[in-house]
Design a protein around this motif. Structure first.
Motif, PDB file in Angstrom:
ATOM      1  N   LEU A  22       0.928  -1.225  -0.241  1.00 57.61           N
ATOM      2  CA  LEU A  22       0.005   0.052   0.047  1.00 57.61           C
ATOM      3  C   LEU A  22       0.942   1.234  -0.012  1.00 57.61           C
ATOM      4  N   SER A  23       1.440   1.552  -1.174  1.00 56.03           N
ATOM      5  CA  SER A  23       2.088   2.732  -1.433  1.00 56.03           C
ATOM      6  C   SER A  23       2.017   3.559  -2.719  1.00 56.03           C
ATOM      7  N   GLU A  24       2.339   4.504  -2.824  1.00 58.72           N
ATOM      8  CA  GLU A  24       2.077   5.123  -4.129  1.00 58.72           C
ATOM      9  C   GLU A  24       3.110   4.758  -5.274  1.00 58.72           C
ATOM     10  N   GLU A  25       4.241   4.204  -4.630  1.00 56.24           N
ATOM     11  CA  GLU A  25       5.225   3.867  -5.796  1.00 56.24           C
ATOM     12  C   GLU A  25       4.864   2.385  -6.154  1.00 56.24           C
ATOM     13  N   CYS A  26       4.356   1.531  -5.428  1.00 57.90           N
ATOM     14  CA  CYS A  26       3.766   0.216  -5.879  1.00 57.90           C
ATOM     15  C   CYS A  26       2.659   0.283  -6.746  1.00 57.90           C
ATOM     16  N   LEU A  27       1.875   1.270  -6.354  1.00 57.74           N
ATOM     17  CA  LEU A  27       0.457   1.288  -7.066  1.00 57.74           C
ATOM     18  C   LEU A  27       0.830   2.150  -8.351  1.00 57.74           C
ATOM     19  N   ARG A  28       1.641   3.290  -8.460  1.00 58.40           N
ATOM     20  CA  ARG A  28       2.077   3.852  -9.676  1.00 58.40           C
ATOM     21  C   ARG A  28       2.673   2.645 -10.659  1.00 58.40           C
ATOM     22  N   LYS A  29       3.722   1.990 -10.097  1.00 61.53           N
ATOM     23  CA  LYS A  29       4.410   0.823 -11.087  1.00 61.53           C
ATOM     24  C   LYS A  29       3.503  -0.104 -11.614  1.00 61.53           C
ATOM     25  N   THR A  30       2.577  -0.680 -10.548  1.00 62.93           N
ATOM     26  CA  THR A  30       1.655  -1.633 -11.151  1.00 62.93           C
ATOM     27  C   THR A  30       0.623  -1.103 -12.238  1.00 62.93           C
ATOM     28  N   SER A  31       0.495   0.137 -11.956  1.00 66.98           N
ATOM     29  CA  SER A  31      -0.502   0.656 -12.867  1.00 66.98           C
ATOM     30  C   SER A  31       0.138   0.695 -14.363  1.00 66.98           C
ATOM     31  N   GLU A  32       1.378   0.788 -14.506  1.00 72.32           N
ATOM     32  CA  GLU A  32       1.985   0.737 -15.719  1.00 72.32           C
ATOM     33  C   GLU A  32       1.935  -0.522 -16.332  1.00 72.32           C
ATOM     34  N   THR A  33       1.968  -1.623 -15.413  1.00 72.13           N
ATOM     35  CA  THR A  33       1.743  -2.807 -15.867  1.00 72.13           C
ATOM     36  C   THR A  33       0.118  -3.073 -16.186  1.00 72.13           C
ATOM     37  N   ILE A  34      -0.798  -2.562 -15.610  1.00 71.57           N
ATOM     38  CA  ILE A  34      -2.111  -2.643 -15.795  1.00 71.57           C
ATOM     39  C   ILE A  34      -2.259  -2.148 -17.384  1.00 71.57           C
ATOM     40  N   LYS A  35      -2.002  -1.035 -17.574  1.00 71.75           N
ATOM     41  CA  LYS A  35      -2.479  -0.016 -18.700  1.00 71.75           C
ATOM     42  C   LYS A  35      -1.612  -0.634 -20.051  1.00 71.75           C
ATOM     43  N   TYR A  36      -0.645  -1.468 -19.697  1.00 68.46           N
ATOM     44  CA  TYR A  36       0.127  -2.142 -20.794  1.00 68.46           C
ATOM     45  C   TYR A  36      -0.776  -3.533 -21.167  1.00 68.46           C
ATOM     46  N   LEU A  37      -1.087  -4.016 -20.201  1.00 67.07           N
ATOM     47  CA  LEU A  37      -1.783  -5.292 -20.404  1.00 67.07           C
ATOM     48  C   LEU A  37      -3.145  -5.241 -21.024  1.00 67.07           C
ATOM     49  N   THR A  38      -4.076  -4.341 -20.349  1.00 68.29           N
ATOM     50  CA  THR A  38      -5.360  -4.203 -20.796  1.00 68.29           C
ATOM     51  C   THR A  38      -5.669  -3.618 -21.901  1.00 68.29           C
ATOM     52  N   GLN A  39      -6.902  -4.328 -22.492  1.00 69.72           N
ATOM     53  CA  GLN A  39      -7.697  -3.738 -23.653  1.00 69.72           C
ATOM     54  C   GLN A  39      -8.445  -2.572 -23.294  1.00 69.72           C
ATOM     55  N   GLY A  40      -8.663  -2.533 -21.909  1.00 72.84           N
ATOM     56  CA  GLY A  40      -9.808  -1.527 -21.453  1.00 72.84           C
ATOM     57  C   GLY A  40     -10.304  -1.775 -19.925  1.00 72.84           C
ATOM     58  N   LYS A  41     -10.553  -2.759 -19.778  1.00 72.28           N
ATOM     59  CA  LYS A  41     -11.161  -3.103 -18.238  1.00 72.28           C
ATOM     60  C   LYS A  41     -10.181  -3.457 -17.385  1.00 72.28           C
ATOM     61  N   ILE A  42     -10.214  -2.840 -16.282  1.00 73.69           N
ATOM     62  CA  ILE A  42      -9.325  -2.844 -14.859  1.00 73.69           C
ATOM     63  C   ILE A  42     -10.241  -3.258 -13.698  1.00 73.69           C
ATOM     64  N   LEU A  43      -9.829  -4.120 -13.055  1.00 73.71           N
ATOM     65  CA  LEU A  43     -10.492  -4.340 -11.813  1.00 73.71           C
ATOM     66  C   LEU A  43      -9.355  -4.468 -10.615  1.00 73.71           C
ATOM     67  N   LEU A  44      -9.198  -3.461  -9.975  1.00 77.54           N
ATOM     68  CA  LEU A  44      -8.002  -3.458  -8.942  1.00 77.54           C
ATOM     69  C   LEU A  44      -8.681  -3.422  -7.759  1.00 77.54           C
ATOM     70  N   CYS A  45      -8.005  -4.142  -6.636  1.00 76.81           N
ATOM     71  CA  CYS A  45      -8.088  -4.508  -5.447  1.00 76.81           C
ATOM     72  C   CYS A  45      -7.097  -3.961  -4.493  1.00 76.81           C
ATOM     73  N   THR A  46      -7.156  -3.043  -3.585  1.00 72.04           N
ATOM     74  CA  THR A  46      -6.210  -2.588  -2.804  1.00 72.04           C
ATOM     75  C   THR A  46      -6.844  -1.883  -1.635  1.00 72.04           C
ATOM     76  N   GLY A  47      -5.901  -1.136  -0.797  1.00 73.86           N
ATOM     77  CA  GLY A  47      -6.494  -0.440   0.189  1.00 73.86           C
ATOM     78  C   GLY A  47      -7.613   0.672   0.063  1.00 73.86           C
ATOM     79  N   ALA A  48      -8.291   1.048   1.061  1.00 69.39           N
ATOM     80  CA  ALA A  48      -9.154   2.110   1.052  1.00 69.39           C
ATOM     81  C   ALA A  48      -8.553   3.272   0.827  1.00 69.39           C
ATOM     82  N   VAL A  49      -7.234   3.364   1.430  1.00 68.93           N
ATOM     83  CA  VAL A  49      -6.535   4.706   1.428  1.00 68.93           C
ATOM     84  C   VAL A  49      -5.786   5.034   0.151  1.00 68.93           C
ATOM     85  N   MET A  50      -5.840   3.833  -0.579  1.00 69.03           N
ATOM     86  CA  MET A  50      -5.320   4.209  -2.140  1.00 69.03           C
ATOM     87  C   MET A  50      -6.477   4.573  -3.064  1.00 69.03           C
TER      88      MET A  50
END
Length: 214
Positions: free
Chosen positions: A145-173
């Motif tokens: 649960l860190s900005e850095e981890c979410l930011r880098k994982t977001s790069e992965t997500i946006k590279y892989l997906t054609q559009g749809k995203i389901l993210l599970c993470t803390g409410a603080v994020m």
């Protein structure tokens, strides 16, 4: 071969044969935790040092059904740091889906070609067979649960997906997730097998059943 030579061939007693069969059965079970079902991660315990926390069976099943519906028949699903959802997908025997697990823990290499080693610190480091925008939906649960981890994982997500995203993470994020991925909070609240100190939420960028029939 003569009768004398046949007599010289060692024969196992019934007890020795039973012990040998038990040995091979245990060896097979170690190779594929859960016995004959190689997709069962039941014997792979959480490694807290890797920030691993398995979803409850009910949550894993709900998320698996959600991505199945979102991907559609013949769809492709990327499970990023979500091995318990991957397991449920395979338990559902949806052979019409192409499902890959992107995971840092190499214990999950028992999944064979469907296991892709993934380190969020190198968010775009993939094998050549993983193409840009090649998955109908990506479900991801960043390990920290860190900005850095979410930011880098977001790069992965946006590279892989054609559009749809389901993210599970803390409410603080929530604010950071909305900013990085354009997702919104769902009504459905994911649960884990162990009680966590941080409140968790699901976030999507499409019309999801996780906002209905909760």
């Amino acid at each position: 071969m003569s009768d004398l030579e046949d007599d010289d061939v060692p024969q196992l007693s019934s007890h020795a044969l039973a012990a040998l069969q038990e040995f091979y059965a245990e060896k097979k079970q170690c190779a594929y935790p859960g016995g004959d079902d190689k997709y069962n991660v039941g014997r792979i315990e959480e490694n807290w040092q890797l920030s691993q926390f398995w979803y409850s069976p009910e949550t894993a099943l709900r998320l698996a059904k959600e991505v199945t519906a979102a991907a559609g028949e013949g769809g492709r699903v990327a499970c990023v740091s979500t091995p318990s959802v991957y397991q449920k997908l395979r338990e559902l025997h949806r052979e019409d889906l192409a499902v890959y697990l992107f995971e840092y823990d190499r214990r999950f290499s028992i999944y064979g070609e469907e296991f892709i080693f993934y380190d969020y610190n190198n968010p775009l480091d993939f094998p050549v067979n993983i193409a840009h925008h090649s998955f109908d939906i990506v479900i991801a649960d960043p390990p920290y649960l860190s900005e850095e981890c979410l930011r880098k994982t977001s790069e992965t997500i946006k590279y892989l997906t054609q559009g749809k995203i389901l993210l599970c993470t803390g409410a603080v994020m929530e604010e950071e997730a909305t900013k990085l991925l354009g997702v919104k909070t769902c009504k459905f609240i994911p649960k884990h097998t162990r009680t966590l100190a941080n409140e968790f939420r699901c976030y999507v960028n499409y019309d999801s059943q996780l906002d209905h029939d909760v």
